[in-house]
Scaffold this motif. Structure first.
Motif, PDB file in Angstrom:
ATOM      1  N   LEU A   1       0.913  -1.181  -0.126  1.00  0.00           N
ATOM      2  CA  LEU A   1      -0.009  -0.006  -0.066  1.00  0.00           C
ATOM      3  C   LEU A   1       0.935   1.182   0.068  1.00  0.00           C
ATOM      4  CD1 LEU A   1      -2.547  -1.091   2.735  1.00  0.00           C
ATOM      5  CD2 LEU A   1      -2.777  -1.104   0.249  1.00  0.00           C
ATOM      6  N   ILE A   2       2.063   1.317   0.688  1.00  0.00           N
ATOM      7  CA  ILE A   2       2.747   2.404   0.724  1.00  0.00           C
ATOM      8  C   ILE A   2       3.450   2.621  -0.824  1.00  0.00           C
ATOM      9  CG2 ILE A   2       5.306   3.261   1.618  1.00  0.00           C
ATOM     10  CD1 ILE A   2       2.805   3.263   3.644  1.00  0.00           C
ATOM     11  N   TYR A   3       3.762   1.589  -1.659  1.00  0.00           N
ATOM     12  CA  TYR A   3       4.286   1.608  -2.855  1.00  0.00           C
ATOM     13  C   TYR A   3       3.256   2.335  -3.775  1.00  0.00           C
ATOM     14  CZ  TYR A   3       8.665  -1.028  -2.285  1.00  0.00           C
ATOM     15  OH  TYR A   3       9.975  -1.152  -1.930  1.00  0.00           O
ATOM     16  N   GLU A   4       1.963   1.860  -3.522  1.00  0.00           N
ATOM     17  CA  GLU A   4       0.832   2.447  -4.314  1.00  0.00           C
ATOM     18  C   GLU A   4       0.747   3.868  -3.901  1.00  0.00           C
ATOM     19  OE1 GLU A   4      -2.604   0.281  -3.775  1.00  0.00           O
ATOM     20  OE2 GLU A   4      -1.767  -1.757  -4.597  1.00  0.00           O
ATOM     21  N   LEU A   5       0.839   4.417  -2.606  1.00  0.00           N
ATOM     22  CA  LEU A   5       0.977   5.530  -2.210  1.00  0.00           C
ATOM     23  C   LEU A   5       1.895   6.434  -2.973  1.00  0.00           C
ATOM     24  CD1 LEU A   5      -0.221   7.963  -0.369  1.00  0.00           C
ATOM     25  CD2 LEU A   5       1.748   7.049   1.353  1.00  0.00           C
ATOM     26  N   THR A   6       3.144   5.876  -3.013  1.00  0.00           N
ATOM     27  CA  THR A   6       4.371   6.331  -3.917  1.00  0.00           C
ATOM     28  C   THR A   6       4.100   6.632  -5.089  1.00  0.00           C
ATOM     29  OG1 THR A   6       5.578   5.132  -2.308  1.00  0.00           O
ATOM     30  CG2 THR A   6       6.805   6.386  -4.046  1.00  0.00           C
ATOM     31  N   PHE A   7       3.387   5.817  -5.784  1.00  0.00           N
ATOM     32  CA  PHE A   7       3.204   6.001  -7.272  1.00  0.00           C
ATOM     33  C   PHE A   7       2.050   7.110  -7.486  1.00  0.00           C
ATOM     34  CE2 PHE A   7       0.483   4.901 -10.982  1.00  0.00           C
ATOM     35  CZ  PHE A   7       1.660   4.783 -11.874  1.00  0.00           C
ATOM     36  N   HIS A   8       1.046   7.221  -6.492  1.00  0.00           N
ATOM     37  CA  HIS A   8       0.244   8.345  -6.549  1.00  0.00           C
ATOM     38  C   HIS A   8       0.738   9.562  -6.614  1.00  0.00           C
ATOM     39  CE1 HIS A   8      -3.851   6.402  -7.165  1.00  0.00           C
ATOM     40  NE2 HIS A   8      -3.591   5.483  -6.124  1.00  0.00           N
TER      41      HIS A   8
ATOM     42  N   ASP B   1      12.670 -10.104  -1.050  1.00  0.00           N
ATOM     43  CA  ASP B   1      11.253 -10.345  -1.754  1.00  0.00           C
ATOM     44  C   ASP B   1      11.175  -9.862  -2.912  1.00  0.00           C
ATOM     45  OD1 ASP B   1       8.601 -10.565  -1.957  1.00  0.00           O
ATOM     46  OD2 ASP B   1       7.938 -10.067   0.020  1.00  0.00           O
ATOM     47  N   ASP B   2      11.018 -10.771  -3.980  1.00  0.00           N
ATOM     48  CA  ASP B   2      11.106 -10.691  -5.331  1.00  0.00           C
ATOM     49  C   ASP B   2       9.627  -9.761  -5.714  1.00  0.00           C
ATOM     50  OD1 ASP B   2       9.201 -12.684  -4.914  1.00  0.00           O
ATOM     51  OD2 ASP B   2       9.993 -14.074  -6.402  1.00  0.00           O
ATOM     52  N   ARG B   3       8.876  -9.392  -4.974  1.00  0.00           N
ATOM     53  CA  ARG B   3       7.636  -8.615  -5.177  1.00  0.00           C
ATOM     54  C   ARG B   3       8.087  -7.182  -5.222  1.00  0.00           C
ATOM     55  NH1 ARG B   3       3.608 -11.336  -1.165  1.00  0.00           N
ATOM     56  NH2 ARG B   3       5.409 -10.879   0.189  1.00  0.00           N
ATOM     57  N   GLU B   4       9.068  -6.809  -4.294  1.00  0.00           N
ATOM     58  CA  GLU B   4       9.213  -5.378  -4.205  1.00  0.00           C
ATOM     59  C   GLU B   4      10.173  -4.753  -5.387  1.00  0.00           C
ATOM     60  OE1 GLU B   4      10.790  -2.707  -0.336  1.00  0.00           O
ATOM     61  OE2 GLU B   4      11.083  -4.877  -0.256  1.00  0.00           O
ATOM     62  N   PRO B   5      11.185  -5.429  -5.731  1.00  0.00           N
ATOM     63  CA  PRO B   5      11.670  -4.894  -6.891  1.00  0.00           C
ATOM     64  C   PRO B   5      10.787  -4.750  -8.179  1.00  0.00           C
ATOM     65  CG  PRO B   5      13.283  -6.654  -6.407  1.00  0.00           C
ATOM     66  CD  PRO B   5      11.756  -6.863  -5.523  1.00  0.00           C
TER      67      PRO B   5
ATOM     68  N   LYS C   1      10.584  -0.793  -9.642  1.00  0.00           N
ATOM     69  CA  LYS C   1      10.734  -0.591 -11.118  1.00  0.00           C
ATOM     70  C   LYS C   1       9.894   0.369 -11.715  1.00  0.00           C
ATOM     71  CE  LYS C   1       9.190  -3.401 -14.124  1.00  0.00           C
ATOM     72  NZ  LYS C   1       9.047  -4.464 -15.037  1.00  0.00           N
ATOM     73  N   ILE C   2       8.682   0.225 -11.348  1.00  0.00           N
ATOM     74  CA  ILE C   2       7.563   0.894 -11.761  1.00  0.00           C
ATOM     75  C   ILE C   2       7.440   2.389 -11.547  1.00  0.00           C
ATOM     76  CG2 ILE C   2       4.822   1.303 -11.761  1.00  0.00           C
ATOM     77  CD1 ILE C   2       4.710  -1.556 -11.386  1.00  0.00           C
ATOM     78  N   ILE C   3       8.111   2.547 -10.115  1.00  0.00           N
ATOM     79  CA  ILE C   3       7.959   3.848  -9.566  1.00  0.00           C
ATOM     80  C   ILE C   3       9.206   4.550 -10.240  1.00  0.00           C
ATOM     81  CG2 ILE C   3       8.428   5.179  -7.440  1.00  0.00           C
ATOM     82  CD1 ILE C   3       6.830   3.061  -6.082  1.00  0.00           C
ATOM     83  N   VAL C   4      10.563   4.072 -10.148  1.00  0.00           N
ATOM     84  CA  VAL C   4      11.636   4.662 -10.943  1.00  0.00           C
ATOM     85  C   VAL C   4      11.317   4.946 -12.369  1.00  0.00           C
ATOM     86  CG1 VAL C   4      14.065   4.474 -11.483  1.00  0.00           C
ATOM     87  CG2 VAL C   4      13.177   3.670  -9.379  1.00  0.00           C
ATOM     88  N   HIS C   5      10.673   4.065 -13.026  1.00  0.00           N
ATOM     89  CA  HIS C   5      10.403   4.193 -14.491  1.00  0.00           C
ATOM     90  C   HIS C   5       9.488   5.436 -14.670  1.00  0.00           C
ATOM     91  CE1 HIS C   5       8.970   3.728 -18.507  1.00  0.00           C
ATOM     92  NE2 HIS C   5      10.165   2.755 -18.746  1.00  0.00           N
TER      93      HIS C   5
ATOM     94  N   GLY D   1      17.534  -7.701  -8.373  1.00  0.00           N
ATOM     95  CA  GLY D   1      17.004  -6.313  -8.859  1.00  0.00           C
ATOM     96  C   GLY D   1      17.622  -5.925 -10.174  1.00  0.00           C
ATOM     97  N   LEU D   2      18.619  -6.683 -10.431  1.00  0.00           N
ATOM     98  CA  LEU D   2      19.145  -6.514 -11.983  1.00  0.00           C
ATOM     99  C   LEU D   2      18.283  -6.637 -13.123  1.00  0.00           C
ATOM    100  CD1 LEU D   2      22.840  -7.948 -11.527  1.00  0.00           C
ATOM    101  CD2 LEU D   2      22.163  -5.399 -11.829  1.00  0.00           C
ATOM    102  N   PRO D   3      17.595  -7.910 -13.114  1.00  0.00           N
ATOM    103  CA  PRO D   3      16.387  -8.024 -14.097  1.00  0.00           C
ATOM    104  C   PRO D   3      15.627  -6.562 -14.584  1.00  0.00           C
ATOM    105  CG  PRO D   3      16.443 -10.010 -12.958  1.00  0.00           C
ATOM    106  CD  PRO D   3      17.533  -9.014 -12.212  1.00  0.00           C
ATOM    107  N   GLU D   4      15.214  -6.091 -13.258  1.00  0.00           N
ATOM    108  CA  GLU D   4      14.372  -4.999 -13.448  1.00  0.00           C
ATOM    109  C   GLU D   4      15.132  -3.843 -13.830  1.00  0.00           C
ATOM    110  OE1 GLU D   4      12.491  -8.088 -10.876  1.00  0.00           O
ATOM    111  OE2 GLU D   4      14.480  -7.150 -10.634  1.00  0.00           O
TER     112      GLU D   4
END
Length: 496
Positions: A169-176, A208-212, A216-220, A258-261
């Protein structure tokens, strides 16, 4: 006589002189305000944390965001609710009080996210509170992946962060926050640049492979929206890759996390480049993308690395010699899997170069690297590892490789014939000998006259070398016989 044990002598304390004592007092008096300020800040933070934790338990008394009449009131209430979320809950404690806090924080975040997605907001105080909440929840010390013990019954043995329900939820907040177009870009940039970006990119190393994926979405999104931050983002991403390339070892099982992302971000960056490509991106290619080929865990991210290389060659075909030269430089000696990956990548890059409209295969730079690459294929044909030999034999059926061979057949065909002849006579596996026979028949069908010419040349060279070796053997045998005769002709000294 037994000696009595001697008592251990106490270390003598060196007495300080008056000057040294005065100096020490001066240092203490100089740093005392700093220590006091640190203690005050620590105490204030602790009091605020306890206040927020107690506020999470009694947050049911807060009114709902849907009941607010105007935008200003709604944004003030959102700020208040996000302030309560600026504290980390302990998921290891199973008490009813802590479980209540966890559920209340989750409900608050869901309510704020739903309100943000359906309403506009432009409050600077709300933005500052969002950044503080993101900072406290996301930028934390990550667990050491090598020390994590997962459930033995789990086949995948993947680590799952216990606080992921909140982190997501914090990552979704960051994206918003990042994609909010109602706040001035300059104001937003002040909060995102520097330590925020650096800490965000550090989260690529999460076990946790879900976090990268979220990072990636936010950095992009930041890279696409804020032009002024693009150079620093590339720098931080490059630094992350440098750390892996130059500090990781074979035993670092998860150091590639994190390298693939990151490579997917670089691939999308390369895809949007304008022609001609600027020197900054050539530096990224030469110093970041190419050295990643020598890593120990290439199979974990080779697909994304291949996409980066082919995308860059599509934009600038004259970068192909840099990539192919790097692959040849880092060619593995004890890793058949990496050899097969390299062969596949070279074929893809050659395919882009051959089909590119702005490239001439007769160019000396391309001719030199193409011949070197084809000779490497020839070496792999006789590899003792059957999978490498099979992969390199099947390369000659690729249409792109055939075009390259026909352009340089005077230099390549003799080497190919030698390798095919060696496999035909001496290779240890019958399946490879059968494939070798098929490839040889393919070459005969393509150009029978030239193949026959090469065959005659190789046979004459073999005969010449055979006759030369016979001459050398006869000369050495004759010299050996003469030496034996000389030894027999020497007079024997009989000692009487």
């Amino acid at each position: 006589e037994t000696k009595k044990p001697t008592k251990p002598t106490k270390p003598t304390k060196t007495k300080l002189s008056k000057k040294e004592k005065e100096k020490e007092k001066d240092m203490l008096s100089e740093y005392r305000p700093l220590f006091e300020r640190i203690n005050v800040e620590k105490q204030n933070n602790l009091e605020r944390r306890n206040k927020l934790l107690s506020g999470l338990l009694s947050c049911d008394g807060l009114s709902s965001l849907t009941d607010c009449g105007d935008d200003e009131e709604r944004q003030i209430l959102m700020t208040r609710k996000l302030e309560l979320c600026a504290v980390i809950c302990d998921f290891q404690i199973e008490s009813s009080v802590e479980l209540t806090r966890i559920e209340n924080k989750k409900d608050l975040l869901l309510e704020v996210l739903q309100c943000m997605s359906s309403n506009k907001w432009n409050s600077i105080k709300l933005l500052q509170q969002c950044i503080e909440t993101i900072w406290i929840n996301l930028f934390r010390s990550l667990p050491d992946a090598n020390m994590i013990k997962t459930d033995a019954s789990d086949d995948e043995m993947d680590f799952r962060d216990p606080s992921w329900d909140h982190l997501q939820l914090i990552y979704e907040l960051t994206f918003h926050v990042v994609t909010n177009t109602h706040i001035d870009k300059k104001t937003m940039k002040k909060h995102l640049q520097g330590a925020f970006l650096e800490n965000l990119i550090h989260l690529f190393s999460s076990a946790d492979d879900r976090e990268p994926q979220y990072v990636k979405i936010i950095v992009h999104a930041i890279y696409g929206r804020f032009m002024a931050l693009r150079k620093s983002i590339r720098k931080h991403l490059s630094d992350y890759c440098y750390k892996y390339v130059y500090t990781s070892t074979l035993r670092d099982i998860t150091s590639w996390q994190g390298l693939p992302e990151i490579l997917e971000i670089f691939c999308s960056i390369f895809q949007g480049l304008n022609v001609p490509v600027k020197p900054d991106y050539h530096i990224v290619l030469r110093n970041v993308i190419v050295p990643l080929h020598k890593s120990f865990h290439l199979d974990e991210f080779h697909e994304q690395l291949l996409q980066c290389c082919t995308q860059f060659v599509t934009k600038d075909p004259y970068s192909a010699p840099v990539i192919l030269g790097g692959i040849l430089k880092f060619w593995p000696k004890f890793s058949p899997l990496k050899e097969q990956l390299f062969i596949t990548e070279i074929v893809h890059i050659l395919n882009v170069c051959v089909r590119h409209p702005n490239i001439k295969q007769s160019d000396p730079a391309f001719a030199t690297i193409t011949i070197a690459v084809l000779n490497k294929f020839v070496q792999c044909m006789t590899s003792p590892h059957h999978q490498v030999a099979e992969r390199s034999l099947m390369v000659w059926r690729d249409e792109t490789v055939r075009i390259c061979v026909d352009l340089h057949r005077e230099k390549i065909w003799p080497n190919i014939y030698k390798a095919l002849q060696f496999n035909k006579e001496k290779y240890w596996l019958s399946a490879i000998r059968n494939i070798n026979r098929q490839i040889m028949s393919d070459f005969k069908r393509r150009d029978p006259e030239f193949f026959e010419k090469i065959e005659l040349q190789q046979q004459s060279q073999q005969n010449d070398s055979f006759s030369e070796s016979n001459k050398q053997e006869k000369i050495s045998e004759r010299a050996a016989r003469w030496n034996k005769l000389r030894q027999l002709a020497k007079p024997k000294n009989n000692n009487k």
